[in-house]
Each structure stands twice: as C-alpha cells, then as structure tokens.
Write a protein that holds these residues in place. Structure first.
Motif, PDB file in Angstrom:
ATOM      1  N   PRO A   1       3.589  -1.330  11.373  1.00 29.34           N
ATOM      2  CA  PRO A   1       2.775  -0.622  10.369  1.00 29.34           C
ATOM      3  C   PRO A   1       2.264   0.712  10.890  1.00 29.34           C
ATOM      4  O   PRO A   1       1.099   0.868  11.234  1.00 29.34           O
ATOM      5  CB  PRO A   1       1.638  -1.609  10.111  1.00 29.34           C
ATOM      6  CG  PRO A   1       1.478  -2.332  11.417  1.00 29.34           C
ATOM      7  CD  PRO A   1       2.853  -2.438  12.011  1.00 29.34           C
ATOM      8  N   VAL A   2       3.149   1.700  10.932  1.00 29.85           N
ATOM      9  CA  VAL A   2       2.805   3.026  11.436  1.00 29.85           C
ATOM     10  C   VAL A   2       2.795   3.994  10.262  1.00 29.85           C
ATOM     11  O   VAL A   2       3.799   4.178   9.577  1.00 29.85           O
ATOM     12  CB  VAL A   2       3.822   3.484  12.503  1.00 29.85           C
ATOM     13  CG1 VAL A   2       3.480   4.890  12.985  1.00 29.85           C
ATOM     14  CG2 VAL A   2       3.837   2.503  13.675  1.00 29.85           C
ATOM     15  N   ARG A   3       1.656   4.618  10.024  1.00 29.51           N
ATOM     16  CA  ARG A   3       1.539   5.558   8.907  1.00 29.51           C
ATOM     17  C   ARG A   3       2.390   6.802   9.165  1.00 29.51           C
ATOM     18  O   ARG A   3       2.376   7.354  10.273  1.00 29.51           O
ATOM     19  CB  ARG A   3       0.078   5.963   8.723  1.00 29.51           C
ATOM     20  CG  ARG A   3      -0.181   6.707   7.400  1.00 29.51           C
ATOM     21  CD  ARG A   3      -1.563   7.309   7.367  1.00 29.51           C
ATOM     22  NE  ARG A   3      -2.627   6.341   7.429  1.00 29.51           N
ATOM     23  CZ  ARG A   3      -3.238   5.807   6.375  1.00 29.51           C
ATOM     24  NH1 ARG A   3      -2.855   6.150   5.164  1.00 29.51           N
ATOM     25  NH2 ARG A   3      -4.210   4.933   6.535  1.00 29.51           N
ATOM     26  N   ASP A   4       3.119   7.233   8.149  1.00 28.17           N
ATOM     27  CA  ASP A   4       3.942   8.429   8.258  1.00 28.17           C
ATOM     28  C   ASP A   4       3.156   9.612   7.695  1.00 28.17           C
ATOM     29  O   ASP A   4       3.029   9.769   6.481  1.00 28.17           O
ATOM     30  CB  ASP A   4       5.250   8.241   7.490  1.00 28.17           C
ATOM     31  CG  ASP A   4       6.237   9.381   7.759  1.00 28.17           C
ATOM     32  OD1 ASP A   4       5.802  10.415   8.303  1.00 28.17           O
ATOM     33  OD2 ASP A   4       7.415   9.227   7.425  1.00 28.17           O
ATOM     34  N   PHE A   5       2.649  10.447   8.583  1.00 31.12           N
ATOM     35  CA  PHE A   5       1.832  11.577   8.156  1.00 31.12           C
ATOM     36  C   PHE A   5       2.664  12.696   7.526  1.00 31.12           C
ATOM     37  O   PHE A   5       2.106  13.581   6.883  1.00 31.12           O
ATOM     38  CB  PHE A   5       1.029  12.123   9.344  1.00 31.12           C
ATOM     39  CG  PHE A   5      -0.201  11.325   9.642  1.00 31.12           C
ATOM     40  CD1 PHE A   5      -1.417  11.660   9.081  1.00 31.12           C
ATOM     41  CD2 PHE A   5      -0.140  10.213  10.473  1.00 31.12           C
ATOM     42  CE1 PHE A   5      -2.556  10.913   9.334  1.00 31.12           C
ATOM     43  CE2 PHE A   5      -1.273   9.457  10.734  1.00 31.12           C
ATOM     44  CZ  PHE A   5      -2.482   9.808  10.165  1.00 31.12           C
TER      45      PHE A   5
ATOM     46  N   SER B   1      -4.946   0.976   9.259  1.00 28.04           N
ATOM     47  CA  SER B   1      -5.976   0.784   8.243  1.00 28.04           C
ATOM     48  C   SER B   1      -5.407   0.809   6.833  1.00 28.04           C
ATOM     49  O   SER B   1      -6.153   0.742   5.861  1.00 28.04           O
ATOM     50  CB  SER B   1      -7.056   1.866   8.373  1.00 28.04           C
ATOM     51  OG  SER B   1      -6.501   3.159   8.176  1.00 28.04           O
ATOM     52  N   HIS B   2      -4.063   0.873   6.718  1.00 27.90           N
ATOM     53  CA  HIS B   2      -3.428   0.994   5.397  1.00 27.90           C
ATOM     54  C   HIS B   2      -4.004   0.009   4.390  1.00 27.90           C
ATOM     55  O   HIS B   2      -4.572   0.380   3.360  1.00 27.90           O
ATOM     56  CB  HIS B   2      -1.921   0.716   5.479  1.00 27.90           C
ATOM     57  CG  HIS B   2      -1.149   1.617   6.369  1.00 27.90           C
ATOM     58  ND1 HIS B   2      -1.512   1.912   7.656  1.00 27.90           N
ATOM     59  CD2 HIS B   2       0.016   2.273   6.152  1.00 27.90           C
ATOM     60  CE1 HIS B   2      -0.623   2.707   8.194  1.00 27.90           C
ATOM     61  NE2 HIS B   2       0.321   2.950   7.311  1.00 27.90           N
TER      62      HIS B   2
ATOM     63  N   MET C   1     -10.550  -3.551  11.163  1.00 33.33           N
ATOM     64  CA  MET C   1      -9.406  -2.792  11.666  1.00 33.33           C
ATOM     65  C   MET C   1      -8.315  -3.754  12.078  1.00 33.33           C
ATOM     66  O   MET C   1      -8.586  -4.878  12.525  1.00 33.33           O
ATOM     67  CB  MET C   1      -9.809  -1.924  12.870  1.00 33.33           C
ATOM     68  CG  MET C   1      -8.710  -1.014  13.387  1.00 33.33           C
ATOM     69  SD  MET C   1      -8.041   0.117  12.126  1.00 33.33           S
ATOM     70  CE  MET C   1      -9.469   1.174  11.859  1.00 33.33           C
ATOM     71  N   VAL C   2      -7.068  -3.305  11.910  1.00 34.42           N
ATOM     72  CA  VAL C   2      -5.905  -4.008  12.438  1.00 34.42           C
ATOM     73  C   VAL C   2      -5.346  -3.144  13.558  1.00 34.42           C
ATOM     74  O   VAL C   2      -5.129  -1.938  13.379  1.00 34.42           O
ATOM     75  CB  VAL C   2      -4.835  -4.241  11.353  1.00 34.42           C
ATOM     76  CG1 VAL C   2      -3.615  -4.941  11.943  1.00 34.42           C
ATOM     77  CG2 VAL C   2      -5.422  -5.057  10.202  1.00 34.42           C
ATOM     78  N   VAL C   3      -5.136  -3.759  14.724  1.00 37.79           N
ATOM     79  CA  VAL C   3      -4.689  -3.031  15.910  1.00 37.79           C
ATOM     80  C   VAL C   3      -3.285  -3.498  16.283  1.00 37.79           C
ATOM     81  O   VAL C   3      -3.038  -4.698  16.396  1.00 37.79           O
ATOM     82  CB  VAL C   3      -5.647  -3.245  17.101  1.00 37.79           C
ATOM     83  CG1 VAL C   3      -5.235  -2.371  18.279  1.00 37.79           C
ATOM     84  CG2 VAL C   3      -7.089  -2.963  16.700  1.00 37.79           C
ATOM     85  N   ARG C   4      -2.383  -2.564  16.448  1.00 33.57           N
ATOM     86  CA  ARG C   4      -1.022  -2.854  16.932  1.00 33.57           C
ATOM     87  C   ARG C   4      -1.013  -2.641  18.434  1.00 33.57           C
ATOM     88  O   ARG C   4      -1.434  -1.589  18.929  1.00 33.57           O
ATOM     89  CB  ARG C   4      -0.035  -1.937  16.224  1.00 33.57           C
ATOM     90  CG  ARG C   4       1.388  -1.959  16.752  1.00 33.57           C
ATOM     91  CD  ARG C   4       2.270  -1.079  15.866  1.00 33.57           C
ATOM     92  NE  ARG C   4       3.535  -0.740  16.470  1.00 33.57           N
ATOM     93  CZ  ARG C   4       3.868   0.465  16.928  1.00 33.57           C
ATOM     94  NH1 ARG C   4       2.994   1.459  16.859  1.00 33.57           N
ATOM     95  NH2 ARG C   4       5.047   0.688  17.463  1.00 33.57           N
TER      96      ARG C   4
ATOM     97  N   VAL D   1       0.826  -1.203   0.000  1.00 34.43           N
ATOM     98  CA  VAL D   1       0.000   0.000   0.000  1.00 34.43           C
ATOM     99  C   VAL D   1       0.858   1.251   0.000  1.00 34.43           C
ATOM    100  O   VAL D   1       0.570   2.229  -0.708  1.00 34.43           O
ATOM    101  CB  VAL D   1      -0.949  -0.005   1.221  1.00 34.43           C
ATOM    102  CG1 VAL D   1      -1.572   1.367   1.422  1.00 34.43           C
ATOM    103  CG2 VAL D   1      -2.037  -1.049   1.041  1.00 34.43           C
ATOM    104  N   GLU D   2       1.923   1.252   0.803  1.00 36.43           N
ATOM    105  CA  GLU D   2       2.796   2.419   0.835  1.00 36.43           C
ATOM    106  C   GLU D   2       3.374   2.694  -0.549  1.00 36.43           C
ATOM    107  O   GLU D   2       3.506   3.842  -0.966  1.00 36.43           O
ATOM    108  CB  GLU D   2       3.898   2.202   1.872  1.00 36.43           C
ATOM    109  CG  GLU D   2       3.367   2.207   3.312  1.00 36.43           C
ATOM    110  CD  GLU D   2       4.408   1.775   4.327  1.00 36.43           C
ATOM    111  OE1 GLU D   2       5.448   1.198   3.895  1.00 36.43           O
ATOM    112  OE2 GLU D   2       4.202   1.998   5.524  1.00 36.43           O
TER     113      GLU D   2
END
Length: 329
Positions: free
Chosen positions: A218-222, A280-281, A304-307, A171-172
């Motif tokens: 899996p941490v989104r980079d804002f 949610s990526h 949802m996927v939860v870390r 996705v990224e």
C-alpha cells in the motif's frame, strides 16, 4: 552532574531534530516557542498546512505534531536533559498542544536517547521490500515501543491484512472518482528539478519511488496521472508486512500519543535495519477507518498502518529552516 549547556545553538539543534519527524505529505505542520527563563518548549500546530480534503478534522496533522514531539524528547535526552512533557496543558488554549520543560537530572531517559542516531536516518521508503520475515523479537520490541507511549500496536492476521489491502484498493478507486481529494497531493508534491531542488517541504518527485508494476504494497502514488520523466517501475511485495497502531479513544490527546508512538516505532525499526512507510489511505475515509481495527484486540481506533520490512531506506525529503518554525524569547 552539571547542567548540560543550553544556548541558542543547542535549542536550534533540538528543534532541528524535532522537525525531522514525518508528517502527512511532509507538510511539517508545527511551530515551536522556547522560553529561556523557564527552559520550556511550546508546541503548536500550523493550521495553514492542514489538508482540508483528506484530513478535515486535523487528526493526521496532530499525528505529525506528536511525532515531532517525540523527536524533541529523544534529542533532549541525547543532550543530557530530563524532560517534563505535558499534553494540552492549558484547557483555555487548545492550540497549545504540548509543553516540554528541560529539567536538571542525573538520569536522562536512556531508552529515548539511544534512538537519537535514527532521527536523521529515518526516511519513508516507497520502494519494494524484500520477501523475508522480520524476526519475532524485533516485532515484539516494536509493539513494546508503542505501549511505552500509551498506545497499542498489533501485527494483524493474514485475513485482516487482505482486508486492509482491499480497502486501500477501494480508496484508490474512490479518489479517482473524486478529483478534489487529489488537490492535497497536488499542493504538496514537487515535480521537476527546479521545484524538487529548491523545496523546503512537500514530497519531491525523487522521493516518489518507482511506479508499481505489480504487487499489493500500500504505497501512495504521489504522481497520479502526471508524468515523471525517467521514473522506473518495480514489482512490490505480494504480501506486505503491516502493523496497526491505535488507541482506546479518538480524541486530540490520543492523536498526540499515537504520533509519539508512531515515531518511536519508526526510530526503533530504523535502528534495527528495517525500512518503513506509513499508510493512511483507508483511514482517510470514516467508514473504512472503522473497519480497519483488529477485532481480536482491545484497540478502539486505528490511527496508522505501518508497512515494515527489509529494503531501501527511502530518500531524504526537504525540511523547513528552523528559523521559520522556532521562536525564542
């Protein structure tokens, strides 16, 4: 037992607790109306806060509204009220997502009430977590919390976690090739001291967390490619602990139930000293979302996927004034 006091201050406090819920990019896409005559809250979506590029069907928007609904139930129980909650109570009004009527009762939901201290302590953590396991009884309690809201949560096997991480990386890469998808993040990220310091919504740059030096969390980079002065880098987990939350069906009421379950899990995790973040990526692409479900479970649709892990709790993000989201009549 006497009826608990119910005045404007109390109603405002209940909604303030509701709006502490997480939502996609902290857009806070909800509105509340309270009838003093019937002691009933109405919850509606604020569609002006939708994500047209990454959430065109409003699934994530309704997850956020469901999370706010759970917080409202928790706060009501904490204040000594029973609640009669109805999802989509009016078939002719699909924008009326739920009603919550406060009832006189000697037995408020104590299981919900005990979650109240976590409402304002729960923050999304975009930081590295420690390399130590979450005790099995705690994970079992989190899964039970999801079941209480009519959903299912599972901790997938290592091979499935590996697949999820690969899909996030996919996705990224896709997002890099599709700049329009970054517009939702651009709209809701707040860069610079002035924007971040005065914002009432969105993700301020101080909550971006460190830039990933290595690791597969899996941490989104804002920030994307935008520079953020003095932002540190850090090594994240090589094997993050992920949980999948899902439902049997994939309709609007399922999204609202999943949002409530998601928040109930997050609050319980917070009470147990855990840090959490939402992923949610991969779920924002239809083909990958279909692959994300656990084939060994009866889960039909991943919501949802939860870390989950031990680490910094994350920074508090801004909230809209209650007067902007609440109408009392």
């Amino acid at each position: 037992m006497p009826t608990p006091p119910l005045d404007t201050t109390t109603v405002t406090d209940l909604v303030a607790a509701a709006t502490a819920a997480p939502s996609m990019h902290n857009a806070q896409p909800w509105r509340f109306r309270f009838s003093t005559r019937t002691r009933t809250f109405e919850l509606r979506p604020d569609l002006e806060r939708a994500m047209p590029h990454t959430d065109p069907d409003h699934r994530a928007l309704h997850l956020g509204c469901g999370a706010a609904l759970l917080n409202l139930r928790v706060a009501s129980a904490h204040h000594g009220w029973g609640t009669d909650t109805r999802l989509l109570p009016d078939p002719a009004d699909t924008h009326l997502l739920a009603t919550v009527t406060l009832t006189d009762t000697e037995h408020p939901d104590t299981e919900l009430a005990r979650l109240f201290p976590a409402i304002h302590r729960r923050h999304t953590s975009r930081h590295p977590f420690e390399d130590r396991p979450v005790p099995a009884p705690v994970e079992e309690a989190l899964c039970e919390a999801a079941r209480r809201e009519g959903t299912q949560m599972v901790f997938p096997d290592p091979w499935h976690v590996e697949s999820l991480l690969e899909w996030v990386e996919d996705v990224e890469g896709r997002d890099t090739m599709d700049p329009e998808r970054f517009e939702d993040i651009r709209r809701w990220s707040r860069l610079g001291a002035e924007d971040a310091g005065t914002a009432v919504d969105g993700i301020p740059d101080y909550a971006f967390g460190p830039r990933k030096l290595r690791g597969r969390a899996p941490v989104r980079d804002f920030a994307g490619r935008r520079p953020v002065p003095d932002r540190p880098t850090a090594a994240f987990e090589a094997t993050p602990r992920l949980a999948i939350l899902g439902t049997t069906y994939d309709r609007l009421p399922d999204w609202l139930r999943a949002g409530q379950a998601m928040e109930r899990v997050l609050l319980l995790a917070t009470l147990n000293g855990l840090a959490t973040s939402l992923t949610s990526h991969a779920l924002e692409w239809k083909d990958l979302r279909e692959l994300a479900r656990d084939p060994g479970s009866a889960m039909g649709f991943v919501q949802m996927v939860v870390r989950i892990g031990y680490g910094p709790p994350g920074e508090s993000t801004p909230r809209r004034p209650v007067r902007d989201v609440l109408e009392i009549d």
